[in-house]
Design an enzyme around this catalytic site. Structure first.
Site, PDB file in Angstrom:
ATOM      1  CB  CYS A 142       0.505   1.590   0.452  1.00  0.00           C
ATOM      2  SG  CYS A 142      -0.468   2.986   1.097  1.00  0.00           S
ATOM      3  CD  GLU A 193       2.864   1.307   3.264  1.00  0.00           C
ATOM      4  OE1 GLU A 193       3.750   1.654   2.470  1.00  0.00           O
ATOM      5  OE2 GLU A 193       1.763   1.911   3.369  1.00  0.00           O
ATOM      6  CE  LYS A 245       4.422   2.190  -1.194  1.00  0.00           C
ATOM      7  NZ  LYS A 245       4.170   3.088  -0.037  1.00  0.00           N
TER       8      LYS A 245
END
Length: 260
Positions: free
Chosen positions: A144, A44, A110
């Site tokens: 993540c 990330e 994300k």
């Protein structure tokens, strides 16, 4: 259609807010890989580390880091994916790019912002899941904190590979290990999780613990803690399909919709 994919994850001690140094490091690592490599997964925010100060380092989709990804994909004839800070209009995004060997780009923003670090106050969350078709494989790439939310990752698309890229701190690395295996088992899918090592400017420590896991939750590649290096494996779709057909667990999954 390719039955086997050679997937690689690069575990790195990222240079804080320094895209140039990070790109040099990753290119040196990619140059060492086998010519059989199909897909490279980076952590990330691989150009900067997990920073909440995007103003002076955010890029556009025409920026240097995106051009670098396209150049690498074409030069080494592989797909490459990682997230970086993208500015679009007046918004900042923690955006994953999946770059095909042709240079074609697919993107995912994300979905789950890490509120504990204030990510939700800085970056605009995404609302669309991405399923990539690569060499006949259906790939679902996520970022993540998304790992903690199984509904978002639920394999309603019959994908073959689930990807997580992260800056996941050592203080909660047990959750990283456990949840990666849970996502593999419940979705009957190969999973690759690529994390960073080292410490960032906020003194958060990262141990890596990058993994490739099969559809039954077995580790097939890993790295010792705190080590810079790669994980790699040949993953086989025919074997996965046979187990899915034999056990039939995905046939019993629940139907649902997600409200935003």
């Amino acid at each position: 259609m390719k039955n086997e994919l050679n997937v690689v994850g690069i575990q790195a001690d990222l240079f804080w807010e320094n895209p140039k140094k990070n790109l040099v490091f990753f290119e040196n690592e990619i140059a060492k890989l086998s010519s059989e490599t199909d897909l490279v997964v980076l952590p990330e925010m691989f150009t900067t580390g997990f920073t909440m100060s995007p103003k002076n380092i955010a890029e556009s989709l025409d920026g240097a880091s995106v051009k670098w990804m396209k150049t690498i994909a074409k030069k080494y004839d592989l797909a490459i994916t990682g997230s970086l800070i993208i500015k679009h209009k007046n918004n900042y995004h923690n955006r994953l790019l999946f770059v095909h060997p042709s240079g074609e780009i697919e993107t995912y923003d994300k979905r789950h912002s890490f509120t504990l670090a204030g990510e939700n106050k800085v970056y605009t969350s995404g609302k669309e899941k991405l399923i990539v078709d690569f060499k006949g494989w259906k790939i679902c790439p996520l970022i993540c904190y998304d790992l903690r939310f199984p509904v978002w990752a639920r394999n309603t698309e019959d994908y073959d590979l689930l990807i997580y890229m992260a800056n996941w701190p050592v203080a909660r690395v047990k959750a990283w290990d456990t949840l990666l295996k849970a996502r593999a088992i419940e979705n009957m899918s190969y999973v690759i999780g690529v994390n960073r090592t080292g410490s960032d400017a906020n003194n958060y420590k990262y141990s890596g613990n990058s993994l490739i896991i099969d559809y039954l939750g077995n580790e097939i590649s890993n790295l010792p803690k705190n080590q810079v290096g790669i994980i790699s494996a040949f993953i086989n779709r025919e074997k996965q399909d046979n187990i899915r057909e034999k056990l039939g667990f995905l046939n019993d999954r629940d139907s649902f919709s997600i409200d935003f």
